[in-house]
Design a protein around this motif. Structure first.
Motif, PDB file in Angstrom:
ATOM      1  N   LEU A 158      12.822 -32.995 -13.819  1.00  0.00           N
ATOM      2  CA  LEU A 158      11.927 -31.940 -13.972  1.00  0.00           C
ATOM      3  C   LEU A 158      11.878 -31.343 -15.318  1.00  0.00           C
ATOM      4  O   LEU A 158      13.028 -31.361 -16.054  1.00  0.00           O
ATOM      5  CB  LEU A 158      12.158 -30.807 -12.839  1.00  0.00           C
ATOM      6  CG  LEU A 158      12.031 -31.533 -11.429  1.00  0.00           C
ATOM      7  CD1 LEU A 158      12.876 -30.502 -10.429  1.00  0.00           C
ATOM      8  CD2 LEU A 158      10.658 -31.208 -11.117  1.00  0.00           C
ATOM      9  N   GLU A 198       6.915 -25.668 -13.348  1.00  0.00           N
ATOM     10  CA  GLU A 198       7.711 -26.058 -14.464  1.00  0.00           C
ATOM     11  C   GLU A 198       7.037 -25.018 -15.344  1.00  0.00           C
ATOM     12  O   GLU A 198       5.905 -25.136 -15.804  1.00  0.00           O
ATOM     13  CB  GLU A 198       7.203 -27.614 -14.981  1.00  0.00           C
ATOM     14  CG  GLU A 198       7.805 -28.789 -14.075  1.00  0.00           C
ATOM     15  CD  GLU A 198       7.508 -30.152 -14.586  1.00  0.00           C
ATOM     16  OE1 GLU A 198       8.360 -30.935 -14.258  1.00  0.00           O
ATOM     17  OE2 GLU A 198       6.617 -30.196 -15.272  1.00  0.00           O
ATOM     18  N   GLN A 224       2.745 -27.374 -14.715  1.00  0.00           N
ATOM     19  CA  GLN A 224       2.495 -28.188 -13.861  1.00  0.00           C
ATOM     20  C   GLN A 224       3.158 -27.791 -12.459  1.00  0.00           C
ATOM     21  O   GLN A 224       4.397 -27.297 -12.374  1.00  0.00           O
ATOM     22  CB  GLN A 224       2.904 -29.518 -14.163  1.00  0.00           C
ATOM     23  CG  GLN A 224       1.975 -29.889 -15.389  1.00  0.00           C
ATOM     24  CD  GLN A 224       2.398 -31.674 -15.514  1.00  0.00           C
ATOM     25  OE1 GLN A 224       3.291 -32.267 -15.084  1.00  0.00           O
ATOM     26  NE2 GLN A 224       1.408 -32.170 -16.393  1.00  0.00           N
ATOM     27  N   LYS A 258       4.739 -29.630  -9.449  1.00  0.00           N
ATOM     28  CA  LYS A 258       5.319 -30.696  -8.910  1.00  0.00           C
ATOM     29  C   LYS A 258       5.661 -30.977  -7.569  1.00  0.00           C
ATOM     30  O   LYS A 258       6.045 -29.724  -7.070  1.00  0.00           O
ATOM     31  CB  LYS A 258       6.445 -31.280  -9.617  1.00  0.00           C
ATOM     32  CG  LYS A 258       6.227 -31.623 -11.412  1.00  0.00           C
ATOM     33  CD  LYS A 258       5.209 -32.527 -11.653  1.00  0.00           C
ATOM     34  CE  LYS A 258       5.088 -33.021 -13.037  1.00  0.00           C
ATOM     35  NZ  LYS A 258       6.297 -33.533 -13.566  1.00  0.00           N
ATOM     36  N   ARG A 259       5.474 -32.002  -6.836  1.00  0.00           N
ATOM     37  CA  ARG A 259       5.857 -32.137  -5.486  1.00  0.00           C
ATOM     38  C   ARG A 259       7.020 -33.298  -5.210  1.00  0.00           C
ATOM     39  O   ARG A 259       6.830 -34.204  -5.974  1.00  0.00           O
ATOM     40  CB  ARG A 259       4.708 -32.817  -4.766  1.00  0.00           C
ATOM     41  CG  ARG A 259       4.721 -32.638  -3.256  1.00  0.00           C
ATOM     42  CD  ARG A 259       3.334 -32.630  -2.424  1.00  0.00           C
ATOM     43  NE  ARG A 259       3.572 -32.734  -0.881  1.00  0.00           N
ATOM     44  CZ  ARG A 259       2.567 -33.063  -0.091  1.00  0.00           C
ATOM     45  NH1 ARG A 259       1.375 -33.615  -0.548  1.00  0.00           N
ATOM     46  NH2 ARG A 259       2.737 -32.926   1.076  1.00  0.00           N
ATOM     47  N   LEU A 286      10.077 -37.559  -6.591  1.00  0.00           N
ATOM     48  CA  LEU A 286       9.242 -36.808  -7.553  1.00  0.00           C
ATOM     49  C   LEU A 286       8.121 -37.534  -7.762  1.00  0.00           C
ATOM     50  O   LEU A 286       7.894 -38.425  -8.254  1.00  0.00           O
ATOM     51  CB  LEU A 286       9.968 -36.280  -8.653  1.00  0.00           C
ATOM     52  CG  LEU A 286       9.208 -35.535  -9.584  1.00  0.00           C
ATOM     53  CD1 LEU A 286       8.749 -34.106  -9.252  1.00  0.00           C
ATOM     54  CD2 LEU A 286      10.285 -35.453 -11.140  1.00  0.00           C
ATOM     55  N   SER A 287       6.965 -36.711  -7.246  1.00  0.00           N
ATOM     56  CA  SER A 287       5.507 -37.461  -7.603  1.00  0.00           C
ATOM     57  C   SER A 287       5.384 -37.342  -9.059  1.00  0.00           C
ATOM     58  O   SER A 287       5.295 -36.176  -9.505  1.00  0.00           O
ATOM     59  CB  SER A 287       4.565 -36.969  -6.769  1.00  0.00           C
ATOM     60  OG  SER A 287       3.059 -37.299  -7.295  1.00  0.00           O
ATOM     61  N   PRO A 343       0.882 -34.250 -10.822  1.00  0.00           N
ATOM     62  CA  PRO A 343       1.300 -32.994 -10.451  1.00  0.00           C
ATOM     63  C   PRO A 343      -0.115 -32.534  -9.346  1.00  0.00           C
ATOM     64  O   PRO A 343      -0.955 -33.262  -9.255  1.00  0.00           O
ATOM     65  CB  PRO A 343       1.017 -32.129 -11.566  1.00  0.00           C
ATOM     66  CG  PRO A 343       0.343 -32.667 -12.652  1.00  0.00           C
ATOM     67  CD  PRO A 343       0.615 -34.076 -12.350  1.00  0.00           C
ATOM     68  N   ASP A 360      -2.224 -28.407 -12.659  1.00  0.00           N
ATOM     69  CA  ASP A 360      -1.778 -28.128 -14.090  1.00  0.00           C
ATOM     70  C   ASP A 360      -2.617 -26.873 -14.569  1.00  0.00           C
ATOM     71  O   ASP A 360      -3.632 -27.040 -14.888  1.00  0.00           O
ATOM     72  CB  ASP A 360      -1.931 -29.527 -14.713  1.00  0.00           C
ATOM     73  CG  ASP A 360      -1.456 -29.583 -16.202  1.00  0.00           C
ATOM     74  OD1 ASP A 360      -1.030 -28.283 -16.509  1.00  0.00           O
ATOM     75  OD2 ASP A 360      -1.661 -30.495 -16.625  1.00  0.00           O
TER      76      ASP A 360
END
Length: 579
Positions: free
Chosen positions: A53, A71, A76, A78-79, A85-86, A89, A92
């Motif tokens: 991350l 972040e 972004q 994030k999932r 962690l994909s 995002p 964004d």
């Protein structure tokens, strides 16, 4: 119903600054421990969920093993699903990101009709480009609170709920707060700091400009409406009628007690007075006049409660716990779970950014004060005044260490405690019997590192002027290496120069050295090199390098700096600096 509103006054104050010395040391962040984080309970362990991350700030659970993370600098969301962690995002947004600006807060509220609302707070870029406030000095549009809908893995349908100024009178992008919580009343609670030195009546400046929405906890409905417009807490009209609390310098953490519904927060002091507060409706935390306990007068203003600005039903209250020397308090979370053990259920957990420490607090029976009971180990007698005057009093409170700068704490649907680190990692604390991951390796000790480098050892003892380091001065020959070992219970730095020097940190800067870790530096030119700790500027030392083989640089061989997150604020340190 008010769909959204804007508070966009940009006010400049001419208030004279206090005599207390303000330091930017709070912007150096603790690195991860090389051995990984640990907790002080042999029945529990720490698992790393993900890395990679980028300066994460906040997190919220969509469901079991399904987490959204914000972040700071990328803007972004994030999932993380089942530990994965994909790369793409779910959203964004363009952010200004200098110092404490950025994508800062997130909260999730499931609706009776099946919709999922996601609330985000961020400093919106002035030209739609991330970081343009740094690269091109573009002023941000504002510190903004938005509501989105989570649909098919995306965040859509943004609604602007709050729009606050992000322009700082002191020219620094600091004290933007940003945490969001959904209260037991289903309303949205949003924390905002005083944004770089705003001095209005909400900062208790009697003859200052009117409040502009900064320096407090703001409360709105999930549609952005006024909560109970007939009975506002601080007064009628915007922005007074959205304040839930004011007089707050800055905060990175708040949560509701699951047993009482009371709101608690952390508050960051300047060079004195980090606080934990019980935040009731109308709470006035006292800043700019009071920080820490009012009777201690650590700001030197000679202020009493009667000197504070009063609106509506506002009332000052002393903090429930105070650190005399700031540790950079961040996240605060109540563990509304028995999964870590009955003794921890409904305890309050607090993180910090300077040391990477996780603290545990218990409350009294009425749950309106912190009470250090017999479940702690160590000198709890020194904590009975709820005031840490010497950093070593911290010890009984430390539940975990080595996390790097902690930015958020959450309890997952699984009942485990999740810890978000500014270094880019997400961890969870769980019973060792539930863990299937291997335990971390033992790190290289400072003594081993000193032997490996054939270096001269020095110990950082604590905050004690020119007796803070042993030996002091350090006398070596050209080409020799010094290894500083942090023998204190909080983080320190080894930074060239003295506090306030124009070139401080230009020759070398260790960033945060967490407890029991070390920093190594090789000196290849002769001279006298003063240094100090940016967290605690009264700590001063000197290295005297005698003639020998000549060279052209100082070589920084430190292997303990795993967190370069302070680069937002200070790019003066490098791995090899010419002199």
């Amino acid at each position: 119903m008010i769909a959204f509103f804007a508070i966009s006054l940009i006010l400049i104050s001419s208030i004279t600054s206090s005599s207390i010395q303000f330091s930017f040391g709070a912007y150096a962040k603790a690195p991860l421990s090389p051995a990984g984080p640990t907790v002080n309970d042999d029945s529990l362990t720490v698992e790393r969920i993900v890395d990679d991350l980028e300066f994460p700030t906040s997190m919220a659970f969509l469901g079991p093993n399904d987490i959204l993370v914000t972040e700071k600098t990328t803007g972004q969301v994030k999932r993380i699903t089942n530990g994965f962690l994909s790369p793409q995002p779910v959203l964004d947004v363009p952010v200004a990101s200098a110092i404490e600006r950025g994508l800062l807060g997130i909260a999730i509220a499931k609706q009776p009709d099946g919709k999922t609302y996601v609330f985000l707070s961020y400093t919106e870029s002035g030209d739609g480009v991330d970081g343009s406030d740094i690269e091109r000095f573009v002023d941000p549009l504002g510190n903004r609170l938005y509501r989105y809908e989570f649909v098919d893995g995306r965040l859509i349908n943004p609604v602007l709920l709050l729009d606050l100024t992000a322009i700082p009178p002191n020219g620094r992008g600091e004290h933007n707060g940003g945490k969001i919580r959904i209260g037991p009343d289903d309303n949205v609670y949003f924390m905002v700091g005083e944004v770089g030195g705003h001095r209005t009546q909400s900062q208790n400046i009697l003859l200052g400009p009117a409040p502009n929405g900064l320096g407090g906890v703001l409360r709105v409905t999930q549609d952005g409406g006024i909560v109970d417009p007939e009975n506002p807490i601080f007064g009628e009209g915007l922005p007074l009628n959205v304040y839930y609390a004011m007089g707050i310098r800055n905060s990175f953490g708040m949560d509701f007690d699951p047993l009482t519904g009371n709101l608690w927060d952390t508050e960051n002091g300047p060079t004195g007075g980090d606080e934990i507060n019980l935040v009731f409706p109308g709470f006035n935390s006292g800043w700019w006049q009071i920080q820490g306990f009012v009777d201690d007068d650590i700001l030197g203003h000679g202020t009493t409660e009667s000197d504070l600005v009063s609106f509506g039903s506002s009332q000052y209250a002393d903090p429930k716990f105070v650190w005399e020397t700031p540790v950079g308090l961040t996240a605060l979370k109540f563990l509304n779970s028995h999964r870590l053990g009955d003794e921890y259920a409904n305890n309050m957990f607090v993180g910090d950014i300077n040391n990477g420490l996780l603290y545990r607090f218990t409350l009294n029976e009425e749950r309106d004060a912190i009470f250090i009971n017999d479940t702690y180990v160590g000198d709890i007698e020194a904590l009975q005044d709820n005031h840490i005057e010497d950093a070593k009093e911290n010890q009984p409170l430390i539940f975990g260490q080595g996390f790097g700068g902690i930015t958020d704490l959450q309890v997952g649907p699984d009942g485990y405690l999740y810890v978000l680190s500014y270094t880019g990692s997400l961890f969870r604390i769980l019973p060792i019997t539930d863990s299937v991951k291997p335990q971390p390796l033992v790190a290289v000790s400072a003594e081993q590192e000193s032997i490996r480098n054939q270096s001269v050892s020095a110990v950082i003892l604590g905050i004690d002027g020119d007796d803070s380091y042993s030996p002091n001065p350090i006398e070596i020959q050209v080409g020799q290496t010094v290894t500083w070992y942090n023998g204190d219970t909080i983080s320190h730095t080894v930074t060239s120069g003295r506090d306030g020097d124009l070139d401080e940190g230009s020759l070398f800067d260790s960033d945060a050295i967490i407890p029991n870790q070390f920093y190594t530096l090789t000196f290849v030119v002769p001279g006298e090199f003063p240094y100090y700790c940016i967290y605690h500027p009264t700590m001063v030392g000197e290295v005297i390098v005698n003639e020998g083989e000549t060279g052209s640089s100082l070589s920084d061989d430190s292997s303990s700096d795993e967190d370069d997150s302070s680069s937002d604020e200070d790019d003066s340190s490098s791995d090899e600096d010419e002199i």
